[in-house]
Design an enzyme around this catalytic site. Structure first.
Site, short mmCIF file in Angstrom:
data_model
loop_
_atom_site.label_atom_id
_atom_site.label_comp_id
_atom_site.label_asym_id
_atom_site.label_seq_id
_atom_site.Cartn_x
_atom_site.Cartn_y
_atom_site.Cartn_z
NE ARG A 1 -14.95 -6.06 1.49
CZ ARG A 1 -14.26 -6.61 0.49
NH1 ARG A 1 -14.76 -6.59 -0.73
NH2 ARG A 1 -13.10 -7.16 0.69
CE LYS B 1 -2.00 -0.49 9.99
NZ LYS B 1 -1.55 0.41 8.91
N PRO B 2 -5.68 2.64 8.81
CG PRO B 2 -5.77 4.85 8.06
CD PRO B 2 -5.89 4.01 9.30
CD GLU C 1 0.79 3.00 8.40
OE1 GLU C 1 1.01 1.97 7.74
OE2 GLU C 1 0.07 3.02 9.42
N GLY D 1 -5.34 -7.89 3.66
CA GLY D 1 -3.94 -7.71 3.31
C GLY D 1 -3.29 -9.02 2.93
CB SER D 2 0.26 -9.96 2.65
OG SER D 2 0.77 -9.89 3.97
CB THR D 3 -1.36 -15.11 2.81
OG1 THR D 3 -2.38 -15.01 1.81
CG2 THR D 3 -1.54 -16.42 3.57
CD GLU E 1 -9.95 -9.65 0.82
OE1 GLU E 1 -9.07 -10.29 0.16
OE2 GLU E 1 -10.15 -8.44 0.69
CB CYS F 1 -7.01 -9.63 -2.96
SG CYS F 1 -8.61 -8.90 -2.57
CD GLU G 1 -2.52 -11.58 -4.94
OE1 GLU G 1 -3.70 -11.29 -5.18
OE2 GLU G 1 -2.05 -11.61 -3.78
CG PHE H 1 -0.83 -7.25 -5.69
CD1 PHE H 1 -1.91 -8.09 -5.47
CD2 PHE H 1 -0.85 -5.98 -5.12
CE1 PHE H 1 -2.99 -7.68 -4.70
CE2 PHE H 1 -1.93 -5.56 -4.35
CZ PHE H 1 -3.00 -6.42 -4.14
#
Length: 541
Positions: A221, A236-237, A239, A289-291, A311, A345, A442, A444
């Site tokens: 995306r 950077k995916p 880990e 990822g996280s805020t 995002e 998310c 959240e 999660f």
């Protein structure tokens, strides 16, 4: 004596069954890994300048199936990087090792992307489009392989893994087409001897930081529109799930993506992120990822005035009005809540139900949740896999304990699953209130709290009472109400009578503290383009 033997067998039987089940799971995993390796998709090195490379100092991260095994390795001194948690909690098999990269490798990747940008951006849109189309074809040709790999390192059910491959590939297909539709403008001049033009040009090198919950789709995306526009990328995916990213990159190379255009580094997340942010050659950061992390990236990007797309976290409400079709509402809410064990998310975090149908909805919903099968994602019929790690388990339990201590009732689930590891029972909480932690944060995880409301105005107020604004959902048979409430909800995404709303052709993104920018659709490619104004003067002759 016979009675004693019978009792002993009864005690041993569950242990023996669990042991055989464990062996069966390991056999399935081993066969899948062997198959992926034979197909050349099990890559375990970083990708820099078109070459598969390790860390300069030779450090590696074990890619494991369980936190339990990782702890044992760490105690034995075999795993010296406990802050890099790479695992799938479904069983204890070691998948492989990947490089533990840092600042030097990231600088190499940036330099490679910077050098490649000059030639890649000069290709015609048609040439870039053809390469992206080949990448799409290869992703779909290896749909089964990538789906299995995703399940092995992430834990999601194989059906969801296969769905993510199709979803992730759809962005590559879409932007292969959209590459040829990057249009400029001609502006009517205010002076007779001038011509005013607007060009759209690629931003440059992009740093893309992606999460573990969608190991393929969150990469495509971002990478697909970047490449379509003429940018080059350093990814950077997570880990926790690097193998899917590396397999996708292998297919990109096979499709003809030139060396340096797509680079993959993983390992020391802080060093990699800081290096991307500090580099003046990186002109854009895109992050999912996280805020909390997103805010830090946004602040750090100011140092070199980079463009930023974020995002971030959600706290999605799902409003069930008393005129809703309950069958549609239950089915849609289940899909929106429990996909990927609640670890997305856009998963529903607060189910807000009107008084008139609260009891009936709660009963139907709890019954449906009770029937969900939990297990290893590779097994047929599994609806929910494990949580990603122990930290996720602890967060789920914290939210449930807080809610119960403040008056919530556990209608279904509410405890770790008998399968062990990080499997958790799908949970429904009744009589939840806005004073509970789960209303603000959240979760999660697979926990669905039910809140009551009386009027439409109250439902909107409850839904908007959060700093997040990513996804929201509502169920009603009234078109006028659907339109009215959709406009009033302070969210970037609104699903009406539908729980799965993401698609490559529509813009994805949030408002408030859920992020900046949009991904997907025709709007998504603008995040990777600069607008340049050209004035041609003295055109009399």
């Amino acid at each position: 004596m016979a009675m004693a033997m019978t009792i002993r067998r009864m005690r041993i039987a569950p242990v023996v069954h669990a042991y055989h089940d464990h062996l069966h799971q390991r056999r399935m995993s081993s066969e899948s890994i062997r198959w992926l390796n034979e197909k050349g998709l099990l890559r375990t090195e970083g990708l820099i300048g078109g070459k598969w490379v390790g860390a300069r100092d030779g450090k590696t991260i074990p890619v494991l199936h369980t936190l339990c095994l990782r702890k044992h390795l760490h105690k034995a001194g075999i795993f010296p990087y406990p802050h890099c948690k790479v695992h799938n909690p479904a069983n204890q098999e070691l998948l492989g090792v990947v490089p533990y990269m840092g600042e030097s490798e990231t600088k190499d990747a940036i330099a490679s992307a910077y050098d490649a940008f000059h030639s890649w951006s000069k290709l015609t849109a048609t040439e870039r489009s053809k390469i992206l189309r080949k990448w799409y074809d290869l992703l779909m040709a290896h749909k089964e392989d990538l789906g299995k790999l995703m399940t092995l390192e992430n834990g999601k059910p194989i059906k969801e893994g296969l769905g993510e491959v199709a979803y992730g590939a759809s962005f590559v297909e879409f932007y292969a087409e959209e590459a040829k539709r990057i249009y400029g403008d001609i502006i009517p001049a205010t002076v007779a001897d001038r011509r005013l033009l607007v060009l759209k040009q690629p931003v440059g090198v992009v740093g893309a930081i992606t999460p573990w919950n969608f190991p393929l789709a969150m990469i495509t995306r971002k990478v697909a529109p970047a490449l379509a526009s003429g940018c080059t990328v350093v990814v950077k995916p997570s880990e926790l799930t690097p193998l899917t990213a590396l397999a996708a990159a292998e297919l990109a190379l096979q499709a003809g993506v030139p060396p340096g255009v797509l680079n993959i580094v993983m390992g020391n997340a802080a060093e990699i992120g800081d290096t991307l942010l500090a580099s003046s050659q990186v002109r854009k950061i895109t992050f999912t990822g996280s805020t909390a992390v997103g805010k830090k990236l946004m602040a750090a990007a100011a140092g070199t005035v980079k463009r930023v797309s974020l995002e971030l976290g959600g706290n999605a409400p799902c409003i069930i009005f008393d005129d809703a079709d309950l069958e549609v509402a239950v089915k849609g809410t289940l899909a929106a809540k429990f996909r990927n064990a609640g670890q997305t998310c856009v998963c529903v975090n607060r189910i807000i139900v009107q008084d008139g149908i609260y009891e009936k909805f709660a009963s139907l919903f709890a019954s449906a949740v009770q029937d969900m099968r939990v297990g290893n994602g590779l097994e047929e019929g599994v609806i929910q896999g494990p949580l990603i790690n122990n930290a996720a388990m602890q967060k789920v339990e914290k939210h449930i304990q807080d809610a119960v201590s403040k008056g919530a009732k556990v209608l279904v689930g509410g405890k770790p699953h008998s399968l062990g590891y990080t499997f958790y029972e799908p949970t429904v909480l009744g009589d939840a209130t806005s004073g509970m932690l789960i209303f603000r944060e959240e979760v999660f995880g697979p926990v669905a709290p039910l809140f009551r409301f009386k009027t439409e105005e109250e439902a909107i107020r409850l839904a908007n009472d959060t700093q997040c604004g990513l996804a929201s959902y509502l169920f009603t048979e009234s078109m006028s109400r659907a339109w009215r409430v959709a406009e009033a909800l302070e969210y970037g995404l609104v699903g009406v009578n539908e729980g799965i709303i993401s698609t490559e052709v529509a813009p994805f993104g949030g408002v408030k503290e859920s992020g900046l920018g949009r991904e997907g659709s025709k709007y998504g490619i603008d995040e990777y383009l600069e607008v340049k104004y050209v004035c041609l003067g003295n055109m009399k002759h």
